[in-house]
Write a protein that holds these residues in place. Structure first.
Motif, PDB file in Angstrom:
ATOM      1  N   ILE A  86       0.717  -1.297   0.226  1.00 49.08           N
ATOM      2  CA  ILE A  86      -0.136  -0.254   0.190  1.00 49.08           C
ATOM      3  C   ILE A  86       0.536   1.202  -0.095  1.00 49.08           C
ATOM      4  N   ASN A  87       2.170   1.130   1.030  1.00 47.45           N
ATOM      5  CA  ASN A  87       2.881   2.537   1.105  1.00 47.45           C
ATOM      6  C   ASN A  87       3.547   3.208  -0.552  1.00 47.45           C
ATOM      7  N   PHE A  88       3.868   1.764  -0.760  1.00 52.69           N
ATOM      8  CA  PHE A  88       4.522   1.680  -2.271  1.00 52.69           C
ATOM      9  C   PHE A  88       3.510   2.372  -3.178  1.00 52.69           C
ATOM     10  N   ILE A  89       2.626   2.209  -3.281  1.00 51.16           N
ATOM     11  CA  ILE A  89       0.919   2.367  -4.693  1.00 51.16           C
ATOM     12  C   ILE A  89       1.284   3.346  -3.702  1.00 51.16           C
ATOM     13  N   LEU A  90       1.023   3.763  -2.460  1.00 51.53           N
ATOM     14  CA  LEU A  90       0.901   5.485  -2.506  1.00 51.53           C
ATOM     15  C   LEU A  90       1.648   6.364  -2.932  1.00 51.53           C
ATOM     16  N   GLY A  91       2.817   5.984  -2.336  1.00 56.44           N
ATOM     17  CA  GLY A  91       3.700   6.836  -2.864  1.00 56.44           C
ATOM     18  C   GLY A  91       4.435   7.157  -4.549  1.00 56.44           C
ATOM     19  N   ALA A  92       4.122   6.047  -5.629  1.00 55.45           N
ATOM     20  CA  ALA A  92       4.198   5.714  -6.601  1.00 55.45           C
ATOM     21  C   ALA A  92       3.109   6.846  -6.972  1.00 55.45           C
ATOM     22  N   SER A  93       1.838   7.004  -6.795  1.00 59.35           N
ATOM     23  CA  SER A  93       0.498   7.767  -7.154  1.00 59.35           C
ATOM     24  C   SER A  93       1.078   9.241  -6.841  1.00 59.35           C
ATOM     25  N   ILE A  94       1.816   9.630  -5.828  1.00 61.98           N
ATOM     26  CA  ILE A  94       2.031  10.435  -5.501  1.00 61.98           C
ATOM     27  C   ILE A  94       3.097  11.135  -6.530  1.00 61.98           C
ATOM     28  N   ILE A  95       4.238  10.299  -6.897  1.00 60.10           N
ATOM     29  CA  ILE A  95       4.707  10.978  -7.393  1.00 60.10           C
ATOM     30  C   ILE A  95       4.283  10.802  -9.150  1.00 60.10           C
ATOM     31  N   CYS A  96       3.105  10.211  -9.309  1.00 58.19           N
ATOM     32  CA  CYS A  96       3.199  10.663 -11.069  1.00 58.19           C
ATOM     33  C   CYS A  96       1.695  11.465 -10.644  1.00 58.19           C
ATOM     34  N   PHE A  97       0.763  11.967  -9.913  1.00 59.98           N
ATOM     35  CA  PHE A  97       0.430  13.322  -9.522  1.00 59.98           C
ATOM     36  C   PHE A  97       1.463  14.123 -10.203  1.00 59.98           C
ATOM     37  N   MET A  98       2.552  14.107  -8.644  1.00 56.92           N
ATOM     38  CA  MET A  98       3.133  15.454  -9.555  1.00 56.92           C
ATOM     39  C   MET A  98       3.835  15.272 -10.504  1.00 56.92           C
ATOM     40  N   ALA A  99       4.254  14.462 -11.155  1.00 57.81           N
ATOM     41  CA  ALA A  99       4.527  14.394 -12.593  1.00 57.81           C
ATOM     42  C   ALA A  99       3.367  15.038 -13.605  1.00 57.81           C
ATOM     43  N   LEU A 100       2.231  14.023 -13.113  1.00 59.92           N
ATOM     44  CA  LEU A 100       1.380  14.970 -14.040  1.00 59.92           C
ATOM     45  C   LEU A 100       1.541  16.365 -13.909  1.00 59.92           C
ATOM     46  N   PHE A 101       1.385  16.946 -12.429  1.00 54.61           N
ATOM     47  CA  PHE A 101       1.346  18.369 -12.558  1.00 54.61           C
ATOM     48  C   PHE A 101       2.686  18.863 -13.309  1.00 54.61           C
ATOM     49  N   ILE A 102       3.511  18.142 -13.429  1.00 49.61           N
ATOM     50  CA  ILE A 102       4.307  19.393 -14.118  1.00 49.61           C
ATOM     51  C   ILE A 102       4.187  19.486 -15.304  1.00 49.61           C
ATOM     52  N   LEU A 103       4.494  18.384 -15.927  1.00 52.57           N
ATOM     53  CA  LEU A 103       3.941  17.870 -16.756  1.00 52.57           C
ATOM     54  C   LEU A 103       2.691  18.993 -17.583  1.00 52.57           C
ATOM     55  N   ALA A 104       1.572  19.110 -16.755  1.00 54.23           N
ATOM     56  CA  ALA A 104       0.682  20.145 -17.287  1.00 54.23           C
ATOM     57  C   ALA A 104       1.380  21.798 -17.123  1.00 54.23           C
ATOM     58  N   GLY A 105       2.136  22.206 -16.537  1.00 57.45           N
ATOM     59  CA  GLY A 105       2.751  23.365 -16.034  1.00 57.45           C
ATOM     60  C   GLY A 105       3.499  23.274 -17.810  1.00 57.45           C
ATOM     61  N   LYS A 106       3.932  22.389 -18.461  1.00 57.31           N
ATOM     62  CA  LYS A 106       4.192  22.440 -19.702  1.00 57.31           C
ATOM     63  C   LYS A 106       3.309  22.705 -21.053  1.00 57.31           C
ATOM     64  N   ILE A 107       2.662  22.182 -20.055  1.00 62.36           N
ATOM     65  CA  ILE A 107       1.461  21.742 -21.579  1.00 62.36           C
ATOM     66  C   ILE A 107       0.087  23.198 -21.786  1.00 62.36           C
ATOM     67  N   LEU A 108      -0.598  22.501 -20.526  1.00 58.68           N
ATOM     68  CA  LEU A 108      -1.549  24.411 -20.103  1.00 58.68           C
ATOM     69  C   LEU A 108      -1.125  25.532 -20.748  1.00 58.68           C
TER      70      LEU A 108
END
Lengths: 264, 274, 314
Positions: A8-30
């Motif tokens: 659960i910890n791993f999935i949670l951590g990976a999800s948070i990092i994925c979320f942050m990656a999308l967030f950063i990517l959004a900054g480049k695209i939007l």
């Protein structure tokens, strides 16, 4: 039970990092406002639909600054961990595999460096190299080498006398081949954990550096510097401190949770 | 209860509850222990002998273990009395020694403190009295230079010395019952014989009843008159050592006897002169 | 005793090595101090005079030893930018940094040890679960951000202290300590959470040890076993961590000082780094390094006092 929590910890951590990656990517695209664009009319604009995170003391868009700042934090952490891993693996592998006097000396030096807080080391290097983004990457990278070297050395030491290594040696494999093809893959699990912890520490250290004003230089946004600037307006515009802080915590938490699941 | 019986275990059943499906490890264990008697408890690892012993010593945690039956000592059922009452018996009337003397001793405390501890828990003796008692018991377990040993730490002693320390700690309150759980398994053969001899001596001098647990039937036969053989949680055979040796009823007991190497340790009061 | 002596000698050697390294690095990279002091448009005569005055033409190793012995005597050189004695700039700031680190250390212990013991005793309880989750979150908050949060909550909202209202320890020691409480807490929190995690895990693994069973067999109560036997064993791995945490706190105080506008070593260090005021930077780094090494030595000695197996093996 325990494994489930770790997963659960791993999935949670990976999800948070994925979320942050999308967030950063959004900054480049939007099509957001330029993170460095100043607009006096928007000074301390409260969060709204047009400005989701509000605006700072120069009327700059906090959302795009947090996105850009997260990106540079992430990239600096990546560079730092990269330097730490490469040199750590080379030094650790050579000393652990060959042993001898050089190992003894290098490890003594390593231990002495290891005893120092990495922030102090980074400050020392910064004072030699001067402030700036690349300087921070180099300074933190060097500061991180001993911990990686230590871990890799331990693993190589453990593996070098194992039967599969002896077998490879009898079959005439060269030292380099044994180290890279045979032993290195066996250290991956431990190394991966060290890399994740390294990311965790690097994000924290980079943020501290830019908070102190010796990392990313203005006007380029960085999470640490935004926080240090936001401090002056804590009561007037708490959102200014809140959002970069939140982004920082999510990055650290994500890597922390992931590395946690690797612990035995 | 008969006059000289000090411990009576009836229908002891032990179930583990730390997994999803409960697992029974001891079935219908019965034992009557007479004052000053040495009883052997034999069986391979996993046969339930240690579990039964730990239950008698009150050392099975109450949380994930379910115990049924009765363990009567001094008119009280050890399975149902309060923790406080149980504690006043542990180390005082019933004490226990274990297989691994190194790990059974606290690595960071001096020998003196560890041997003295039962006195601090169970008596109101002052410092000098406690010191005298510790010194006396260390001499009684045949330790050379006890004044020096008591200042040392477990890792500085040999295996045999450590086990003597464990015995001293267990015997310092002059308990009615000593439970010895494979006390010699981790030791060299020569040391084994010395420890067995020491237990025998203490048994005779102080009339302490001993439950001697071992997987080594020959060792049991040199020390005990009566023996219980356990397998898969059941007592499969019990009776005088001699009878069991000469005429084992169970296939399992025969195997155990066949496994004994043909060397006998002469302790003067063993199987030979029964 | 011999062990302590050995550790002391090791520390002295390490200090010499560290200072030598730092001194050489500064000499190689920092460029000509004469230009730093006089500026680029100084006359050649003045440059030459200053070079002689600073013994810059001597071999670097000689200059190192001269610097080292001067430093030991308390002469730390002159600041390039302020033209005043480095010693007078730094020395009165050392207690500020030291107080913060020591206070944070004790806060960490006060928070971590009871909670670590309690959660290990009541595994899976509501408090245990809460602590585990809170731990993970607090661990992820960098001290300077928790400092900002503490300023906001206790300074602005609850008004328990005045943000920016630092009081010098020479003026009013009580107010000084009270002001230092919050930055210390900010540094202590993430370390405390790690210490809780470590102590809890360490105690849990001790529960299965044979000597714990022996302790129960003597008639000890649960608390008797816990405090009389397990704690001393379980604390051993934690002590190493506590030592590393304290050295991290010394370094971390540099950052948190900025959050709470405390004029300690950190502020001078940072301004000196940006001014390239090398004598000051060198002196501060050496002082902080000495503190770090001293802590490491003390931790090694404390460890050997608790664990009898250590001094025996070495």
């Amino acid at each position: 039970m325990k494994n489930r929590i770790k997963n659960i910890n791993f999935i949670l951590g990976a999800s948070i990092i994925c979320f942050m990656a999308l967030f950063i990517l959004a900054g480049k695209i939007l099509p957001l406002r330029d993170p460095n664009a100043i607009d006096a009319t928007l000074k301390f604009a409260k969060p709204s639909l047009a400005h989701p995170f509000g605006c700072d003391n120069f009327g700059r868009e906090i959302l795009s600054r947090v996105m850009q700042g997260s990106l540079s934090t992430f990239l600096i952490a990546l560079g730092t961990v990269f330097i730490g891993t490469i040199f750590g693996v080379i030094i650790g592998a050579a000393t652990g595999y060959f042993g001898g006097v050089i190992d003894e000396i290098l490890m003594r030096v390593n231990d002495a460096i290891f005893a120092f807080p990495s922030i102090l080391l980074a400050l020392l290097f910064i004072s030699l190299l001067g402030p700036g983004t690349y300087q921070v990457v180099i300074a933190l990278g060097i500061a991180f080498v001993p911990s990686f070297a230590r871990i890799v050395r331990g693993e190589f030491l453990k593996n070098r006398n194992m039967d599969y290594v002896k077998c490879a040696r009898l079959m005439g494999a060269s030292h380099l081949r044994i180290m890279v093809i045979h032993i290195l893959p066996n250290t991956l699990r431990v190394l991966l954990n060290a890399i994740l912890i390294g990311f965790n520490n690097a994000v924290l250290a980079e943020a501290s550096m830019s908070f102190l004003g010796i990392g990313v230089q203005p006007p380029d946004p960085s999470l640490g510097r935004m926080l240090s600037e936001a401090q002056a307006y804590l009561f007037k515009a708490p959102n200014y401190a809140l959002f970069p802080g939140l982004a920082l915590i999510l990055l650290v938490l994500g890597f922390g949770l992931m590395s946690d699941s690797f612990e035995k | 209860m008969k006059e000289d019986i000090i411990l009576e275990v009836q229908d002891l059943n032990i179930e583990f509850h730390d997994h999803i499906i409960p697992e029974t490890v001891v079935y219908d264990f019965d034992l009557e222990l007479k004052e000053g008697e040495i009883v052997g408890l034999v069986g391979e690892s996993g046969s339930g002998k240690s579990m039964s012993a730990l239950a008698i010593a009150g050392l099975l945690s109450r949380k994930d273990m379910k115990k049924r039956g009765h363990i009567y000592y001094d008119g009280k059922d050890l399975l149902t009395i309060s923790r406080n009452e149980l504690r006043s018996i542990q180390g005082n009337d019933i004490s226990m020694i274990f297989q691994e003397p190194l790990t059974s001793l606290n690595p960071v405390k001096r020998i003196y403190d560890q041997v003295e501890e039962p006195l601090r828990i169970h008596t109101d003796l002052d410092k000098e009295q406690r010191y005298e008692k510790v010194l006396k018991i260390l001499k009684e377990v045949d330790l050379r230079d006890p004044e020096h040993v008591m200042k040392q730490y477990p890792h500085e002693l040999s295996g045999g010395m450590r086990q003597r320390i464990m015995i001293a700690t267990a015997m310092i309150m002059e308990p009615k019952i000593l439970i010895a759980d494979e006390p010699t398994t981790a030791l060299d053969v020569t040391i084994q014989a010395q420890i067995v001899k020491l237990l025998k001596k203490l048994n005779e001098q102080r009339n302490t009843a001993i439950i001697f647990i071992s997987h080594d039937l020959s060792l049991v036969s040199t020390l005990c008159r009566r023996v219980l053989v356990m397998k898969d949680g059941y007592i499969v055979e019990s009776g005088p050592v001699k009878a069991i040796f000469e005429d084992p009823k169970e296939e399992y007991t025969k195997k155990l006897i066949a496994a004994i190497p043909k060397i006998d340790i002469d302790l003067g009061n063993g199987l030979q002169d029964e | 005793m011999r062990y302590a002596l050995k550790k002391f000698v090791t520390m002295v050697i390490t200090i010499i090595m560290v200072t030598l390294f730092v001194f050489l690095a500064f000499n190689l990279i920092s460029g000509d101090p004469v230009i730093s002091i006089l500026g680029t448009d100084a006359t050649p005569e003045r440059v030459e005079a200053l070079r002689r005055e600073l013994h810059l033409d001597d071999p670097v190793i000689l200059r190192y030893f001269r610097w080292f012995f001067n430093f030991m005597r308390g002469d730390m050189g002159v600041s390039y930018s302020y033209k005043i004695n480095v010693r007078s700039m730094i020395l009165e700031k050392v207690p500020v940094t030291a107080t913060m680190a020591i206070m944070a250390f004790f806060l960490m212990i006060i928070i971590a040890i009871p909670l670590g013991i309690h959660t290990s005793k009541h595994q899976g309880s509501a408090l245990d679960r809460t602590v585990i989750i809170l731990n993970q979150i607090i661990m992820s908050i960098p001290p300077f951000f928790s400092g900002i949060l503490l300023t906001f909550i206790f300074g602005r909202v609850l008004k328990l202290f005045t943000p920016g209202g630092y009081v010098s320890y020479q003026k009013d020691f009580g107010s000084f300590l009270w002001y230092m409480f919050f930055p210390s807490l900010a540094i202590a929190l993430p370390k405390a959470t790690m210490a809780i995690k470590l102590l809890r895990g360490s105690l849990i693994s001790e529960y299965n040890m044979d000597y714990v069973r022996t302790a129960y067999s003597k008639g000890n109560s649960t608390n008797g076993v816990l405090y009389g036997h397990m704690l001393k064993n379980a604390i051993l791995p934690v002590i190493t961590f506590l030592g590393m945490a304290l050295t991290d706190m010394i370094a971390g105080s540099i950052i948190v000082e900025q959050v709470f506008s405390i004029p300690g070593l950190g502020r001078i260090l940072l301004t000196s780094i940006s001014n390239r005021d090398y004598p000051v930077v060198l002196a501060i780094i050496v002082i902080i390094s000495a503190m770090v090494l001293l802590v490491n030595m003390l931790i090694d000695i404390i460890y050997s006092l608790i664990d009898p197996r250590i001094s025996f093996e070495e």
